[in-house]
Write a protein that holds these residues in place. Structure first.
Motif, PDB file in Angstrom:
ATOM      1  N   TYR A  89     -20.686 -15.841  -2.314  1.00 49.56           N
ATOM      2  CA  TYR A  89     -20.416 -14.576  -1.746  1.00 49.56           C
ATOM      3  C   TYR A  89     -21.452 -14.178  -0.744  1.00 49.56           C
ATOM      4  O   TYR A  89     -21.224 -13.531   0.234  1.00 49.56           O
ATOM      5  CB  TYR A  89     -20.091 -13.543  -2.718  1.00 49.56           C
ATOM      6  CG  TYR A  89     -18.481 -13.710  -3.098  1.00 49.56           C
ATOM      7  CD1 TYR A  89     -17.531 -13.506  -2.471  1.00 49.56           C
ATOM      8  CD2 TYR A  89     -18.395 -14.267  -4.499  1.00 49.56           C
ATOM      9  CE1 TYR A  89     -16.162 -13.790  -2.911  1.00 49.56           C
ATOM     10  CE2 TYR A  89     -17.220 -14.453  -5.101  1.00 49.56           C
ATOM     11  CZ  TYR A  89     -16.070 -14.109  -4.362  1.00 49.56           C
ATOM     12  OH  TYR A  89     -14.975 -14.323  -4.794  1.00 49.56           O
ATOM     13  N   ALA A  90     -22.752 -14.648  -1.093  1.00 53.84           N
ATOM     14  CA  ALA A  90     -23.693 -14.338  -0.193  1.00 53.84           C
ATOM     15  C   ALA A  90     -23.649 -15.072   1.151  1.00 53.84           C
ATOM     16  O   ALA A  90     -24.266 -14.745   2.077  1.00 53.84           O
ATOM     17  CB  ALA A  90     -25.376 -14.723  -0.750  1.00 53.84           C
ATOM     18  N   ARG A  91     -23.054 -16.315   1.032  1.00 54.25           N
ATOM     19  CA  ARG A  91     -22.968 -17.170   2.127  1.00 54.25           C
ATOM     20  C   ARG A  91     -21.612 -16.776   3.106  1.00 54.25           C
ATOM     21  O   ARG A  91     -21.796 -16.882   4.436  1.00 54.25           O
ATOM     22  CB  ARG A  91     -22.398 -18.664   1.879  1.00 54.25           C
ATOM     23  CG  ARG A  91     -23.630 -19.417   1.051  1.00 54.25           C
ATOM     24  CD  ARG A  91     -23.546 -20.762   1.068  1.00 54.25           C
ATOM     25  NE  ARG A  91     -22.576 -21.226   0.196  1.00 54.25           N
ATOM     26  CZ  ARG A  91     -22.752 -21.179  -1.330  1.00 54.25           C
ATOM     27  NH1 ARG A  91     -23.989 -21.274  -1.874  1.00 54.25           N
ATOM     28  NH2 ARG A  91     -21.681 -21.697  -2.093  1.00 54.25           N
ATOM     29  N   THR A  92     -20.781 -16.036   2.655  1.00 52.74           N
ATOM     30  CA  THR A  92     -19.629 -15.633   3.367  1.00 52.74           C
ATOM     31  C   THR A  92     -18.663 -14.943   2.271  1.00 52.74           C
ATOM     32  O   THR A  92     -18.762 -15.015   1.179  1.00 52.74           O
ATOM     33  CB  THR A  92     -18.534 -16.806   3.829  1.00 52.74           C
ATOM     34  OG1 THR A  92     -17.342 -16.310   4.339  1.00 52.74           O
ATOM     35  CG2 THR A  92     -18.372 -17.787   2.655  1.00 52.74           C
ATOM     36  N   ALA A  93     -17.871 -13.727   2.843  1.00 49.14           N
ATOM     37  CA  ALA A  93     -17.295 -12.860   2.243  1.00 49.14           C
ATOM     38  C   ALA A  93     -15.888 -13.324   1.649  1.00 49.14           C
ATOM     39  O   ALA A  93     -15.615 -12.764   0.545  1.00 49.14           O
ATOM     40  CB  ALA A  93     -16.997 -11.649   3.125  1.00 49.14           C
ATOM     41  N   ASP A  94     -15.524 -14.583   2.313  1.00 51.05           N
ATOM     42  CA  ASP A  94     -14.357 -15.291   1.666  1.00 51.05           C
ATOM     43  C   ASP A  94     -14.684 -16.589   1.404  1.00 51.05           C
ATOM     44  O   ASP A  94     -14.053 -17.411   2.268  1.00 51.05           O
ATOM     45  CB  ASP A  94     -13.173 -14.906   2.669  1.00 51.05           C
ATOM     46  CG  ASP A  94     -11.773 -15.504   2.193  1.00 51.05           C
ATOM     47  OD1 ASP A  94     -11.784 -15.880   1.170  1.00 51.05           O
ATOM     48  OD2 ASP A  94     -11.008 -15.087   3.142  1.00 51.05           O
ATOM     49  N   PRO A  95     -15.460 -16.959   0.299  1.00 54.55           N
ATOM     50  CA  PRO A  95     -15.744 -18.131   0.300  1.00 54.55           C
ATOM     51  C   PRO A  95     -14.539 -19.533   0.305  1.00 54.55           C
ATOM     52  O   PRO A  95     -14.928 -20.764   0.699  1.00 54.55           O
ATOM     53  CB  PRO A  95     -16.487 -18.518  -1.010  1.00 54.55           C
ATOM     54  CG  PRO A  95     -16.755 -16.930  -0.983  1.00 54.55           C
ATOM     55  CD  PRO A  95     -15.948 -16.362  -0.612  1.00 54.55           C
ATOM     56  N   TRP A  96     -13.558 -18.918  -0.316  1.00 57.35           N
ATOM     57  CA  TRP A  96     -12.266 -19.994  -0.363  1.00 57.35           C
ATOM     58  C   TRP A  96     -11.208 -19.542   0.763  1.00 57.35           C
ATOM     59  O   TRP A  96     -10.238 -20.385   0.428  1.00 57.35           O
ATOM     60  CB  TRP A  96     -11.697 -19.842  -1.852  1.00 57.35           C
ATOM     61  CG  TRP A  96     -12.848 -20.584  -2.867  1.00 57.35           C
ATOM     62  CD1 TRP A  96     -13.001 -21.765  -3.149  1.00 57.35           C
ATOM     63  CD2 TRP A  96     -13.591 -19.763  -3.633  1.00 57.35           C
ATOM     64  NE1 TRP A  96     -14.101 -21.805  -3.983  1.00 57.35           N
ATOM     65  CE2 TRP A  96     -14.461 -20.561  -4.284  1.00 57.35           C
ATOM     66  CE3 TRP A  96     -14.008 -18.532  -3.454  1.00 57.35           C
ATOM     67  CZ2 TRP A  96     -15.493 -20.284  -4.924  1.00 57.35           C
ATOM     68  CZ3 TRP A  96     -15.164 -17.883  -4.334  1.00 57.35           C
ATOM     69  CH2 TRP A  96     -16.015 -19.070  -5.094  1.00 57.35           C
ATOM     70  N   GLY A  97     -11.324 -18.898   1.552  1.00 59.53           N
ATOM     71  CA  GLY A  97     -10.329 -18.621   2.823  1.00 59.53           C
ATOM     72  C   GLY A  97      -9.179 -18.215   2.249  1.00 59.53           C
ATOM     73  O   GLY A  97      -7.990 -18.418   2.744  1.00 59.53           O
ATOM     74  N   PHE A  98      -9.188 -17.210   1.342  1.00 55.70           N
ATOM     75  CA  PHE A  98      -7.774 -16.255   0.828  1.00 55.70           C
ATOM     76  C   PHE A  98      -7.439 -15.763   1.999  1.00 55.70           C
ATOM     77  O   PHE A  98      -6.027 -15.738   2.062  1.00 55.70           O
ATOM     78  CB  PHE A  98      -8.236 -15.662  -0.199  1.00 55.70           C
ATOM     79  CG  PHE A  98      -8.829 -16.269  -1.443  1.00 55.70           C
ATOM     80  CD1 PHE A  98      -8.283 -17.452  -1.960  1.00 55.70           C
ATOM     81  CD2 PHE A  98      -9.668 -15.735  -2.218  1.00 55.70           C
ATOM     82  CE1 PHE A  98      -8.629 -17.987  -3.182  1.00 55.70           C
ATOM     83  CE2 PHE A  98     -10.302 -16.024  -3.465  1.00 55.70           C
ATOM     84  CZ  PHE A  98      -9.627 -17.610  -3.907  1.00 55.70           C
ATOM     85  N   GLU A  99      -8.053 -15.353   2.880  1.00 57.27           N
ATOM     86  CA  GLU A  99      -7.507 -14.511   4.030  1.00 57.27           C
ATOM     87  C   GLU A  99      -6.914 -15.335   5.253  1.00 57.27           C
ATOM     88  O   GLU A  99      -6.280 -14.778   5.833  1.00 57.27           O
ATOM     89  CB  GLU A  99      -8.299 -13.538   4.444  1.00 57.27           C
ATOM     90  CG  GLU A  99      -8.783 -12.361   3.485  1.00 57.27           C
ATOM     91  CD  GLU A  99      -9.670 -11.363   3.907  1.00 57.27           C
ATOM     92  OE1 GLU A  99      -9.373 -10.060   3.886  1.00 57.27           O
ATOM     93  OE2 GLU A  99     -10.857 -11.702   4.323  1.00 57.27           O
ATOM     94  N   SER A 100      -7.501 -16.451   5.374  1.00 62.81           N
ATOM     95  CA  SER A 100      -7.459 -17.060   6.619  1.00 62.81           C
ATOM     96  C   SER A 100      -6.358 -18.718   6.626  1.00 62.81           C
ATOM     97  O   SER A 100      -6.139 -18.962   7.541  1.00 62.81           O
ATOM     98  CB  SER A 100      -8.754 -17.530   7.160  1.00 62.81           C
ATOM     99  OG  SER A 100      -9.358 -18.682   6.182  1.00 62.81           O
ATOM    100  N   ILE A 130     -11.807 -11.404  -3.923  1.00 62.15           N
ATOM    101  CA  ILE A 130     -11.803 -10.307  -3.083  1.00 62.15           C
ATOM    102  C   ILE A 130     -10.264  -9.350  -2.999  1.00 62.15           C
ATOM    103  O   ILE A 130     -10.308  -8.712  -2.203  1.00 62.15           O
ATOM    104  CB  ILE A 130     -12.033 -10.667  -1.471  1.00 62.15           C
ATOM    105  CG1 ILE A 130     -10.820 -11.801  -1.035  1.00 62.15           C
ATOM    106  CG2 ILE A 130     -13.477 -11.182  -1.513  1.00 62.15           C
ATOM    107  CD1 ILE A 130     -11.148 -12.122   0.488  1.00 62.15           C
ATOM    108  N   GLY A 131      -9.611  -9.774  -3.999  1.00 66.25           N
ATOM    109  CA  GLY A 131      -8.329  -8.859  -4.139  1.00 66.25           C
ATOM    110  C   GLY A 131      -7.068  -9.285  -3.196  1.00 66.25           C
ATOM    111  O   GLY A 131      -6.196  -8.371  -3.228  1.00 66.25           O
ATOM    112  N   VAL A 132      -7.140 -10.631  -2.709  1.00 64.01           N
ATOM    113  CA  VAL A 132      -5.771 -10.775  -1.967  1.00 64.01           C
ATOM    114  C   VAL A 132      -4.694 -10.961  -2.644  1.00 64.01           C
ATOM    115  O   VAL A 132      -3.380 -10.427  -2.417  1.00 64.01           O
ATOM    116  CB  VAL A 132      -6.046 -11.915  -1.151  1.00 64.01           C
ATOM    117  CG1 VAL A 132      -5.145 -12.313  -0.067  1.00 64.01           C
ATOM    118  CG2 VAL A 132      -7.339 -11.917  -0.206  1.00 64.01           C
TER     119      VAL A 132
END
Length: 279
Positions: A89-100, A130-132
């Motif tokens: 999560y320090a590298r990116t807010a959505d490491p596994w691409g849940f939103e995209s 992140i709660g998606v």
């Protein structure tokens, strides 16, 4: 950037292992290299007949140890701890691409559609990130407790679900502390392969103790192997199936694709139609 450079992001620093060489092994290596005279020495003084292997390259073999990249088998890796996810999560807010990713959006739709009950009174989601998915589960639950091991993920999940008063989101490591109470829905989505088999077995024992007599456990996992993970998704679901047989659960749903496997288990063997009086 070439993969062979030390600065490349895929250079497996955590997998390097140094093994000391015995005197006999070092001598045997030197003799083996010396046998390739056409590679380590010039054929003649003529241009083009120089040694193939440069002295700086050969210097790598002149040492008392050998460096290996040791990729451990998935069954031998230990449970991933909090620092692994903190770094992600320090590298990116959505490491596994849940939103995209459409893949993730579709998988969530399959997950929610697979729930046998229209509504649940008390649900528990393990590893909410992140709660998606949490946002998709919330409308089906009177009360939903979602936890994650990473504080950064929990903060984002709380922001996402701030308008859902029935949802509680906490930082928790369920391998160390399982919440008290009972639940009629427990969600184990894309998280169990972070646990080694012993830790998964302990978690499932807690899940069994917390499940209501008509409750459901829904589990969904990526099937492709990931080098960092202690287990594959298929191994997780094989383990889950053995546990279900041991405790007397029935598998109500089985959905298998090339990329993910999804199953629903319950202490109650009734299907949706049977429970509704249609069959």
């Amino acid at each position: 950037m070439a993969l062979g450079l030390p600065t490349h992001r895929d250079t497996p620093w955590n997998d390097f292992v140094s093994l000391p060489l015995s005197e006999w092994a070092a001598l045997s290596k030197d003799q083996a290299i010396s046998a390739y005279s056409s590679q380590i020495g010039a054929l003649s003084t003529a241009p083009g007949d120089e040694a193939v292997l440069h002295p700086t390259f050969l210097a790598n073999f002149d040492r008392d140890d050998e460096i290996f990249v040791a990729r451990l088998s998935s069954t031998s890796r230990s449970t991933l701890r909090g620092d692994y996810f903190d770094q992600a999560y320090a590298r990116t807010a959505d490491p596994w691409g849940f939103e995209s990713r459409w893949y993730e959006e579709r998988k969530r739709a399959v997950t929610v559609a697979s729930l046998p009950h229209k509504r649940y009174s008390s649900a528990f989601e393990i590893g909410c990130s992140i709660g998606v998915l949490t946002a998709d589960l919330a409308p089906r639950c009177d009360a939903l407790l979602s936890v994650d091991i990473a504080p950064a993920a929990v903060e984002l999940a709380r922001e996402r679900l701030s308008d859902q008063p029935q949802v509680t989101i906490e930082v928790a490591d369920v391998t160390q502390r399982f919440p008290p109470g009972s639940f009629d829905l427990i969600v184990l989505s894309e998280v169990a392969y972070y646990l080694d088999p012993a830790a998964l077995d302990r978690l499932l024992e807690h899940v069994s103790g917390a499940m209501t007599p008509t409750g459901h456990l829904i589990a969904c996992h990526w099937r492709h192997e990931v080098a960092d993970y202690p287990q594959t998704g298929d191994a997780v679901h094989a383990h889950l199936g053995r546990h279900a047989d041991r405790v007397g659960w029935t598998r109500l749903v089985a959905h298998v694709e090339a990329d993910f496997v999804l199953e629903v288990y319950s202490p109650d063997p009734r299907s949706v139609a049977t429970e509704a009086g249609l069959a």
